[in-house]
Design a protein around this motif. Structure first.
Motif, PDB file in Angstrom:
ATOM      1  N   ARG A  86       0.839  -1.207   0.000  1.00  0.00           N
ATOM      2  CA  ARG A  86       0.000   0.000   0.000  1.00  0.00           C
ATOM      3  C   ARG A  86       0.864   1.242   0.000  1.00  0.00           C
ATOM      4  NH1 ARG A  86      -3.977  -1.649   4.999  1.00  0.00           N
ATOM      5  NH2 ARG A  86      -3.907  -3.883   4.583  1.00  0.00           N
ATOM      6  N   GLY A  87       0.313   2.318  -0.542  1.00  0.00           N
ATOM      7  CA  GLY A  87       1.033   3.583  -0.529  1.00  0.00           C
ATOM      8  C   GLY A  87       0.120   4.768  -0.711  1.00  0.00           C
ATOM      9  N   ARG A  88       0.549   5.879  -0.202  1.00  0.00           N
ATOM     10  CA  ARG A  88      -0.153   7.150  -0.379  1.00  0.00           C
ATOM     11  C   ARG A  88       0.909   8.238  -0.418  1.00  0.00           C
ATOM     12  NH1 ARG A  88       0.514   9.316   4.496  1.00  0.00           N
ATOM     13  NH2 ARG A  88       0.512   7.946   6.282  1.00  0.00           N
ATOM     14  N   VAL A  89       0.578   9.361  -1.028  1.00  0.00           N
ATOM     15  CA  VAL A  89       1.522  10.462  -1.130  1.00  0.00           C
ATOM     16  C   VAL A  89       0.991  11.638  -0.328  1.00  0.00           C
ATOM     17  CG1 VAL A  89       2.733  12.031  -2.692  1.00  0.00           C
ATOM     18  CG2 VAL A  89       2.309   9.666  -3.386  1.00  0.00           C
ATOM     19  N   ASP A  90       1.820  12.139   0.595  1.00  0.00           N
ATOM     20  CA  ASP A  90       1.468  13.301   1.408  1.00  0.00           C
ATOM     21  C   ASP A  90       1.592  14.575   0.586  1.00  0.00           C
ATOM     22  OD1 ASP A  90       1.119  11.596   3.566  1.00  0.00           O
ATOM     23  OD2 ASP A  90       3.068  12.036   4.457  1.00  0.00           O
TER      24      ASP A  90
ATOM     25  N   GLY B  46       3.634   0.982   2.855  1.00  0.00           N
ATOM     26  CA  GLY B  46       3.509   0.083   3.991  1.00  0.00           C
ATOM     27  C   GLY B  46       2.792  -1.198   3.656  1.00  0.00           C
ATOM     28  N   ARG B  47       2.751  -2.048   4.659  1.00  0.00           N
ATOM     29  CA  ARG B  47       2.047  -3.332   4.595  1.00  0.00           C
ATOM     30  C   ARG B  47       2.470  -4.161   3.387  1.00  0.00           C
ATOM     31  NH1 ARG B  47      -2.647  -2.305   7.968  1.00  0.00           N
ATOM     32  NH2 ARG B  47      -1.630  -1.269   9.709  1.00  0.00           N
TER      33      ARG B  47
ATOM     34  N   ARG C 248       9.589  -6.897  -6.339  1.00  0.00           N
ATOM     35  CA  ARG C 248       8.742  -6.525  -7.487  1.00  0.00           C
ATOM     36  C   ARG C 248       7.572  -5.653  -7.049  1.00  0.00           C
ATOM     37  NH1 ARG C 248       6.601 -11.486 -10.599  1.00  0.00           N
ATOM     38  NH2 ARG C 248       5.454  -9.821 -11.646  1.00  0.00           N
ATOM     39  N   LEU C 249       6.940  -6.007  -5.943  1.00  0.00           N
ATOM     40  CA  LEU C 249       5.825  -5.212  -5.433  1.00  0.00           C
ATOM     41  C   LEU C 249       6.283  -3.814  -5.034  1.00  0.00           C
ATOM     42  CD1 LEU C 249       3.923  -7.879  -3.324  1.00  0.00           C
ATOM     43  CD2 LEU C 249       2.869  -6.409  -5.050  1.00  0.00           C
ATOM     44  N   LEU C 250       7.418  -3.736  -4.370  1.00  0.00           N
ATOM     45  CA  LEU C 250       7.927  -2.436  -3.927  1.00  0.00           C
ATOM     46  C   LEU C 250       8.270  -1.548  -5.123  1.00  0.00           C
ATOM     47  CD1 LEU C 250       8.513  -0.730  -1.475  1.00  0.00           C
ATOM     48  CD2 LEU C 250      10.745  -1.837  -1.299  1.00  0.00           C
TER      49      LEU C 250
ATOM     50  N   ARG D 179       9.112   6.711   1.659  1.00  0.00           N
ATOM     51  CA  ARG D 179       9.404   6.462   3.077  1.00  0.00           C
ATOM     52  C   ARG D 179       8.666   5.196   3.492  1.00  0.00           C
ATOM     53  NH1 ARG D 179       7.686  11.263   6.161  1.00  0.00           N
ATOM     54  NH2 ARG D 179       9.712  12.044   5.518  1.00  0.00           N
ATOM     55  N   LEU D 180       9.339   4.375   4.275  1.00  0.00           N
ATOM     56  CA  LEU D 180       8.719   3.194   4.853  1.00  0.00           C
ATOM     57  C   LEU D 180       9.388   2.916   6.177  1.00  0.00           C
ATOM     58  CD1 LEU D 180      11.118   1.048   4.111  1.00  0.00           C
ATOM     59  CD2 LEU D 180       9.846   0.770   2.016  1.00  0.00           C
ATOM     60  N   PHE D 181       8.819   2.004   6.944  1.00  0.00           N
ATOM     61  CA  PHE D 181       9.431   1.662   8.222  1.00  0.00           C
ATOM     62  C   PHE D 181       9.249   0.184   8.505  1.00  0.00           C
ATOM     63  CE2 PHE D 181       5.098   2.890   9.246  1.00  0.00           C
ATOM     64  CZ  PHE D 181       4.687   1.890  10.107  1.00  0.00           C
ATOM     65  N   THR D 182      10.080  -0.299   9.404  1.00  0.00           N
ATOM     66  CA  THR D 182      10.007  -1.686   9.841  1.00  0.00           C
ATOM     67  C   THR D 182      10.606  -1.767  11.236  1.00  0.00           C
ATOM     68  OG1 THR D 182      10.398  -3.989   9.171  1.00  0.00           O
ATOM     69  CG2 THR D 182      12.250  -2.459   8.911  1.00  0.00           C
TER      70      THR D 182
END
Length: 166
Positions: free
Chosen positions: A71-75, A83-84, A99-101, A118-121
């Protein structure tokens, strides 16, 4: 002859499969941190359907089965929050997560004018950290969430060639 995995935008009809896969995939994260109340394990079907309708959600399909999602969104500032990222355990370590990323990065840059990703883990999620670093992400912050969990935030800029649509 085997089937190929395809990556497409998620639809409302995919929500139930995504949620079940998410629940399966986040069990190992919950175990790693000793916390089974993490958001991916408590998300509702209604919340996921809303997210599919309002953000960018991609699924990886093997035939009709959803075997991965992201999933993704742009601020407003052009930061794409990704994420996810999930891949069915039997499909892991074959490049599908990468591939998904890459697919969601391209879509967020082309359709939603992302300037950076941006992502986190979690700090103990070594496989995730390896994947993100291999794809050009660099750690920019670490936040201690609890005694057992620190979240590592990673970022990368949209490449000039990708932003230009090359």
């Amino acid at each position: 002859m085997g089937m190929s995995v395809t990556i497409d935008p998620a639809t409302a009809q995919d929500a139930e499969q995504i949620l079940k896969l998410q629940y399966l995939c986040y069990q190992s994260e919950a175990e790693l941190y000793g916390d089974y109340s993490i958001e991916p394990l408590t998300e509702t079907l209604a919340a996921l359907r809303t997210e599919i309708a309002e953000t960018c959600v991609l699924v990886a399909r093997l035939g009709t089965e959803v075997v991965g999602a992201v999933r993704g969104r742009v601020d407003a500032d052009g930061t794409a929050c990704i994420g996810r990222l999930i891949v069915h355990p039997r499909m892991q370590r074959h490049g599908l997560g990468g591939r998904l990323l890459v697919a969601i990065e391209a879509r967020l840059a082309a359709e939603r004018d992302a300037a950076r990703y941006r992502l986190f883990t979690g700090h103990r999620s070594e496989g995730n950290l390896r994947l993100y670093r291999r794809l050009g992400y660099a750690p920019v912050a670490t936040e201690e969430v609890s005694r057992h969990l620190s979240l590592v935030t990673l970022e990368k800029e949209v490449s000039a060639s990708l932003a230009a649509g090359v």
